[in-house]
Design a protein around this motif. Structure first.
Motif, PDB file in Angstrom:
ATOM      1  N   TYR A   1      70.459  14.064  50.453  1.00 49.92           N
ATOM      2  CA  TYR A   1      69.797  15.145  51.176  1.00 49.92           C
ATOM      3  C   TYR A   1      70.248  16.461  50.557  1.00 49.92           C
ATOM      4  CZ  TYR A   1      67.715  12.204  54.793  1.00 49.92           C
ATOM      5  OH  TYR A   1      66.929  11.282  55.450  1.00 49.92           O
ATOM      6  N   LEU A   2      69.718  17.569  51.057  1.00 51.54           N
ATOM      7  CA  LEU A   2      70.009  18.876  50.469  1.00 51.54           C
ATOM      8  C   LEU A   2      71.456  19.286  50.717  1.00 51.54           C
ATOM      9  CD1 LEU A   2      66.746  20.761  51.492  1.00 51.54           C
ATOM     10  CD2 LEU A   2      67.315  19.821  49.241  1.00 51.54           C
ATOM     11  N   GLU A   3      72.045  19.942  49.721  1.00 52.00           N
ATOM     12  CA  GLU A   3      73.397  20.465  49.828  1.00 52.00           C
ATOM     13  C   GLU A   3      73.358  21.988  49.858  1.00 52.00           C
ATOM     14  OE1 GLU A   3      75.996  18.844  46.897  1.00 52.00           O
ATOM     15  OE2 GLU A   3      75.546  16.754  47.448  1.00 52.00           O
ATOM     16  N   ASP A   4      74.432  22.598  50.365  1.00 50.02           N
ATOM     17  CA  ASP A   4      74.514  24.057  50.402  1.00 50.02           C
ATOM     18  C   ASP A   4      74.375  24.607  48.988  1.00 50.02           C
ATOM     19  OD1 ASP A   4      74.946  23.811  53.098  1.00 50.02           O
ATOM     20  OD2 ASP A   4      77.103  24.227  53.006  1.00 50.02           O
ATOM     21  N   GLY A   5      73.620  25.681  48.858  1.00 48.04           N
ATOM     22  CA  GLY A   5      73.379  26.286  47.554  1.00 48.04           C
ATOM     23  C   GLY A   5      72.139  25.784  46.853  1.00 48.04           C
ATOM     24  N   ASP A   6      71.564  24.676  47.307  1.00 45.14           N
ATOM     25  CA  ASP A   6      70.336  24.153  46.698  1.00 45.14           C
ATOM     26  C   ASP A   6      69.174  25.101  46.958  1.00 45.14           C
ATOM     27  OD1 ASP A   6      71.623  21.909  45.780  1.00 45.14           O
ATOM     28  OD2 ASP A   6      70.756  20.533  47.261  1.00 45.14           O
ATOM     29  N   LYS A   7      68.377  25.330  45.934  1.00 47.58           N
ATOM     30  CA  LYS A   7      67.121  26.066  46.087  1.00 47.58           C
ATOM     31  C   LYS A   7      65.965  25.089  46.006  1.00 47.58           C
ATOM     32  CE  LYS A   7      66.131  30.097  44.073  1.00 47.58           C
ATOM     33  NZ  LYS A   7      65.707  31.099  43.048  1.00 47.58           N
TER      34      LYS A   7
ATOM     35  N   VAL B   1      66.825  29.093  49.648  1.00 46.27           N
ATOM     36  CA  VAL B   1      68.150  28.576  49.299  1.00 46.27           C
ATOM     37  C   VAL B   1      68.869  28.180  50.580  1.00 46.27           C
ATOM     38  CG1 VAL B   1      70.393  29.131  48.274  1.00 46.27           C
ATOM     39  CG2 VAL B   1      68.289  29.990  47.221  1.00 46.27           C
ATOM     40  N   VAL B   2      69.523  27.019  50.562  1.00 46.24           N
ATOM     41  CA  VAL B   2      70.261  26.524  51.721  1.00 46.24           C
ATOM     42  C   VAL B   2      71.615  27.220  51.806  1.00 46.24           C
ATOM     43  CG1 VAL B   2      71.294  24.511  52.825  1.00 46.24           C
ATOM     44  CG2 VAL B   2      69.121  24.289  51.574  1.00 46.24           C
ATOM     45  N   LEU B   3      71.883  27.867  52.931  1.00 46.96           N
ATOM     46  CA  LEU B   3      73.163  28.534  53.183  1.00 46.96           C
ATOM     47  C   LEU B   3      74.028  27.656  54.087  1.00 46.96           C
ATOM     48  CD1 LEU B   3      71.925  32.181  53.909  1.00 46.96           C
ATOM     49  CD2 LEU B   3      72.639  31.188  51.715  1.00 46.96           C
ATOM     50  N   PRO B   4      75.353  27.810  54.011  1.00 50.44           N
ATOM     51  CA  PRO B   4      76.239  26.999  54.866  1.00 50.44           C
ATOM     52  C   PRO B   4      75.983  27.253  56.348  1.00 50.44           C
ATOM     53  CG  PRO B   4      77.480  28.059  53.100  1.00 50.44           C
ATOM     54  CD  PRO B   4      76.105  28.669  53.078  1.00 50.44           C
ATOM     55  N   ALA B   5      76.272  26.251  57.161  1.00 57.01           N
ATOM     56  CA  ALA B   5      76.086  26.359  58.606  1.00 57.01           C
ATOM     57  C   ALA B   5      77.070  27.337  59.222  1.00 57.01           C
ATOM     58  CB  ALA B   5      76.250  24.988  59.246  1.00 57.01           C
ATOM     59  N   HIS B   6      76.681  27.913  60.337  1.00 55.53           N
ATOM     60  CA  HIS B   6      77.565  28.735  61.167  1.00 55.53           C
ATOM     61  C   HIS B   6      77.724  28.042  62.515  1.00 55.53           C
ATOM     62  CE1 HIS B   6      77.183  32.910  59.004  1.00 55.53           C
ATOM     63  NE2 HIS B   6      77.898  32.025  58.337  1.00 55.53           N
TER      64      HIS B   6
END
Length: 321
Positions: free
Chosen positions: A280-286, A309-314
């Motif tokens: 699945y998608l990882e942080d930083g993936d566009k 772009v996928v950013l880390p969760a909060h």
């Protein structure tokens, strides 16, 4: 079948109603964003393998969904009055590329019995230009499923007399660019003609109860996938819900970018090509989606792209148990 297994009534993953109506669910406008808006990984309830109780966590199975979106125009129908097939086409203003980002682990836990909710409401990205239906007329074609819906035939209110030319011959692609790579690689290529239900039928069914359809309403087609490997419109299908990793080949910076979806086991490189794996998608993936229609004489109409772009969760740390 990835979530549910085979249905005993249909012999496949489809529910009995799927071929009788365009199955859907309501969304919201507050988190529809334009291309190049970054996407925050969502938090929510997930059920870990082997557990009987959910936990609050960042999504671990973040996915994209390749779709078209249709914007409505024209005068609204009256509350309590449905839109008929005869006038549905006049209500469609134009189309965009649409990425219906999905949190699959949250979805898997919450979707029974009423369908997706928080697993879909955190973000939907669209391309910045609306391509009018007039501009798309040259790309009308027969749906890949055939010129008629006969197995079964839809109820009369959903029967489209123009079904044989209701699809669009549009090439649609998704590319992935991990944070450490300089260029994206294509991971899937499909076509809009693989859709079974068309937007006229979507509008008619959405309004069959008398629901008001207003100018500016946005309808998504659902995931667009083809019949062959490499034509799936989401990672859920490509990786069998994360069980079979997608392998993407990234060459040296001076070589053209290519991608392959093959089983390479634990191999990390082939002939100098670096292999990036994704379940699945990882942080930083566009994620980059593109689409266009092109005739034999070279005439072409494009949608531009929809990117994010996928950013880390909060996730508030005090809520994680």
């Amino acid at each position: 079948s990835i979530f549910r297994g085979k249905n005993p009534l249909t012999g496949n993953c489809l529910q009995p109603n799927w071929l009788h109506l365009p199955v859907g669910y309501h969304g919201r406008s507050s988190s529809v964003v334009v291309s190049n808006t970054n996407i925050r990984r969502p938090c929510g309830q997930i059920l870990l393998p082997g557990s009987n109780e959910p936990k609050f966590s960042a999504c671990k199975s973040l996915d994209f969904e390749l779709e078209l979106g249709y914007f409505l125009g024209g005068e609204s129908n009256e509350l309590g009055e449905m839109i008929t097939m005869e006038n549905a086409e006049d209500r469609i203003f134009g189309a965009v590329l649409l990425n219906d980002w999905s949190a699959r682990d949250i979805q898997k836990w919450e979707y029974v019995p009423l369908g997706p909710f928080t697993s879909k409401n955190f973000c939907t990205s669209i391309s910045p230009w609306i391509v009018t239906m007039d501009a798309l007329q040259p790309f009308r074609c027969c749906p890949s499923s055939g010129s008629q819906q006969t197995d079964p035939s839809p109820l009369p209110y959903l029967a489209d007399p123009l079904y044989a030319s209701s699809a669009l011959d549009l090439t649609l692609q998704v590319s992935l660019q991990p944070a450490e790579e300089q260029e994206p690689a294509v991971i899937t290529s499909t076509n809009a003609k693989y859709l079974y239900w068309n937007p006229r039928q979507q509008i008619v069914h959405h309004s069959v109860t008398g629901c008001v359809m207003r100018a500016g309403d946005l309808l998504g087609t659902g995931t667009i996938s083809g019949p062959l490997p490499g034509s799936q419109g989401c990672l859920l299908e490509m990786t069998r819900d994360g069980l079979e990793a997608l392998h993407i080949f990234f060459p040296s910076p001076t070589a053209p970018v290519k991608s392959l979806c093959v089983d390479m086991g634990d191999v990390d490189s082939v002939s100098g090509l670096r292999i990036v794996r994704r379940n699945y998608l990882e942080d930083g993936d566009k994620v980059i989606m593109t689409g266009f229609g092109q005739l034999e004489d070279g005439f072409r109409v494009g949608f531009g792209s929809v990117e994010g772009v996928v950013l880390p969760a909060h996730c508030p740390s005090q809520l994680i148990v």
